[in-house]
Design an enzyme around this catalytic site. Structure first.
Site, PDB file in Angstrom:
ATOM      1  NE  ARG A  56      -2.842   0.406   3.361  1.00 19.40           N
ATOM      2  CZ  ARG A  56      -2.131   0.681   4.472  1.00 19.40           C
ATOM      3  NH1 ARG A  56      -1.463   1.813   4.570  1.00 19.40           N
ATOM      4  NH2 ARG A  56      -2.101  -0.176   5.469  1.00 19.40           N
ATOM      5  CE1 TYR A  92     -17.707  10.711 -14.654  1.00 18.35           C
ATOM      6  CE2 TYR A  92     -16.383  10.826 -12.661  1.00 18.35           C
ATOM      7  CZ  TYR A  92     -17.219  10.124 -13.511  1.00 18.35           C
ATOM      8  OH  TYR A  92     -17.555   8.837 -13.202  1.00 18.35           O
ATOM      9  CE  LYS A 100     -12.635   8.292 -17.613  1.00 13.76           C
ATOM     10  NZ  LYS A 100     -13.642   7.268 -17.402  1.00 13.76           N
ATOM     11  CG  ASP A 118     -10.033  16.000 -14.222  1.00 12.26           C
ATOM     12  OD1 ASP A 118      -9.348  15.486 -15.128  1.00 12.26           O
ATOM     13  OD2 ASP A 118     -10.988  15.421 -13.683  1.00 12.26           O
TER      14      ASP A 118
HETATM   15  C1  LIG Z   1     -12.712  14.335 -16.488  1.00 11.07           C
HETATM   16  C2  LIG Z   1     -12.802  13.156 -15.562  1.00 11.07           C
HETATM   17  N1  LIG Z   1     -12.198  13.208 -14.368  1.00 11.07           N
HETATM   18  C3  LIG Z   1     -12.253  12.165 -13.500  1.00 11.07           C
HETATM   19  C4  LIG Z   1     -12.953  11.013 -13.798  1.00 11.07           C
HETATM   20  C5  LIG Z   1     -13.024   9.898 -12.796  1.00 11.07           C
HETATM   21  O1  LIG Z   1     -12.146   8.885 -13.154  1.00 11.07           O
HETATM   22  P1  LIG Z   1     -12.344   7.330 -12.786  1.00 11.07           P
HETATM   23  O2  LIG Z   1     -13.575   6.862 -13.487  1.00 11.07           O
HETATM   24  O3  LIG Z   1     -11.081   6.715 -13.270  1.00 11.07           O
HETATM   25  O4  LIG Z   1     -12.504   7.246 -11.303  1.00 11.07           O
HETATM   26  C6  LIG Z   1     -13.589  10.914 -15.034  1.00 11.07           C
HETATM   27  C7  LIG Z   1     -14.347   9.685 -15.372  1.00 11.07           C
HETATM   28  O5  LIG Z   1     -15.070   9.630 -16.347  1.00 11.07           O
HETATM   29  C8  LIG Z   1     -13.531  12.008 -15.942  1.00 11.07           C
HETATM   30  O6  LIG Z   1     -14.140  11.982 -17.134  1.00 11.07           O
END
Ligand SMILES: Cc1ncc(COP(=O)(O)O)c(C=O)c1O
Length: 391
Positions: A51, A103, A199, A174
């Site tokens: 971890r 998101y 992604k 992000d």
């Molecule tokens: C822009 C963005 N940030 C964060 C996330 C969250 O990521 P995860 O699904 O890997 O937890 C997503 C998921 O679709 C996203 O599109």
């Protein structure tokens, strides 16, 4: 190791990817172990418990740091785990300014989980700097920006947002949609960059992961502390899959962007398409900013068609190459209905106020042949046209 003088594609393939010291294995092994045998009490080789630290995860963290040209990286089990660890920098009473197009899972974490822990949030259109400035208060500790945003592909000016904040305030970007190939927020003044590596970085829709990167040693230490203390770490196999995917990020992103540009231009040319959101279109409100702060426009496109919103449902049944699925950033093209899928956790009224209507569709444009993708979209547009006109 980080090799800042090497180009992006070279770093993607070599950074963190030293031959295995035990065997010479050219590819970093999947160290599928939870623990490490110590030579004496208090004596080990830098690894004590997985971890806290794992060699496969460490190799991924070095690779991602090199791509971002960041000093520090912590890898996580998901984008949401990375987001949570960054939000662990805050304490009860702190206030956060958040972009109002983001998101849905991030919105859910902020409004349904972290608000219970005494954090407060103001959602604002961060492409409007005056509006952003008006939301910043003395107790504001963090600004959270997605750019381009999910799903409306709106841009905010990272350097201008960095200039708005005062000492002690943290700007987090992000950067999941742009990836470090097209945009490096730390170079523009952001303090922390967050990814869902599920992604584009993973790139093959076969693993869930996340990462947080920074050049600030105090922030890095705190994120690392929470990575271990809270425990949202990726397993070695998942870290390895993300690392393998990231090796081809440069070639994939070039193709994603080329295809997305062709798709956006095709959709814009259709009379039965009402609006297309893609920063690569000269008519897009974010185009000039994108040219300044990005090196390419990415692979995501969203659009609405003319006719009733129900046309989106017919359209989604008709595509063959664009699979109807959550997520994005894989080599294969995906189609998503944000209101019912990725952004379903945002209340309908709130969604609609932000422009996420039932007619909005989001495309993750893959790296298939552009002509085939366009033929697929043309078919679905034509097939959904007739019922729409009958209404
Ligand atoms: C822009 C963005 N940030 C964060 C996330 C969250 O990521 P995860 O699904 O890997 O937890 C997503 C998921 O679709 C996203 O599109």
């Amino acid at each position: 190791m980080s090799e800042p003088e090497a180009g992006f594609a070279t770093r993607a393939i070599h950074a963190g990817q030293d031959a295995d010291p035990a065997t010479g294995a050219t590819i970093v092994p999947i160290y599928q172990t939870s623990t490490y045998t110590q030579t004496a009490i208090g004596e080990h080789k830098g690894f004590d418990y997985s971890r806290t630290i794992n060699p496969t995860r460490l190799a991924l963290e070095r690779q991602l740091a090199a791509l971002e040209e960041a000093e520090f990286c912590s890898a996580f089990a998901s984008g949401m785990a990375a987001t949570s660890a960054v939000m662990n920098l805050l304490s009860a009473g702190d206030h956060v300014v958040v972009g109002d197009d983001l998101y849905g899972g991030t919105y859910r974490l902020f409004t349904k989980v972290l608000s219970r822990y005494g954090l407060s949030f103001s959602f604002v259109d961060l492409s409007d700097l005056a509006a952003a400035r008006a939301e910043i208060r003395p107790e504001t500790k963090l600004i959270w920006a997605e750019t381009p945003t999910n799903p409306l592909l709106k841009l905010s000016d990272i350097a201008a947002l960095a200039a708005l904040k005062s000492a002690g305030q943290i700007l987090v970007v992000d950067n999941t949609f742009a990836t470090p190939y097209f945009q490096q927020p730390l170079q523009l003044g952001a303090d922390v960059v967050v990814y869902s590596t599920t992604k584009y970085i993973g790139g093959h829709s076969d693993v869930v992961g996340g990462a947080a990167l920074t050049n600030d040693s105090a922030l890095a230490e705190s994120i690392k502390f929470h990575q271990n203390a809270v425990g949202g770490v990726p397993g070695p196999l998942d870290a390895w899959l993300v690392m393998r995917g990231a090796k081809t990020l440069a070639v994939r992103m070039r193709e994603h962007a080329r295809n997305a540009q062709a798709v956006a231009e095709f959709l814009s040319s259709r009379d039965d398409v009402a609006a297309v959101n893609y920063p690569g279109l000269p008519s897009d409100p974010g185009h000039a900013l994108a040219r300044r702060q990005m090196r390419g426009f990415g692979g995501m496109v969203s659009f609405t068609m003319r006719g009733p919103e129900s046309r989106a449902f017919t359209f989604a049944k008709e595509t063959k190459l664009f699979s109807l699925a959550e997520s994005l950033g894989g080599v294969e093209s995906l189609l998503c209905h944000p209101a019912r899928m990725t952004h379903g956790s945002i209340p309908k009224e709130e969604r609609e106020r932000r422009g996420i209507t039932d007619g909005l569709l989001r495309l993750s444009v893959g790296i298939e042949d552009a002509a085939d993708l366009i033929a697929d979209l043309r078919h679905a547009l034509d097939a959904s046209l007739e019922p729409a006109l009958k209404n």
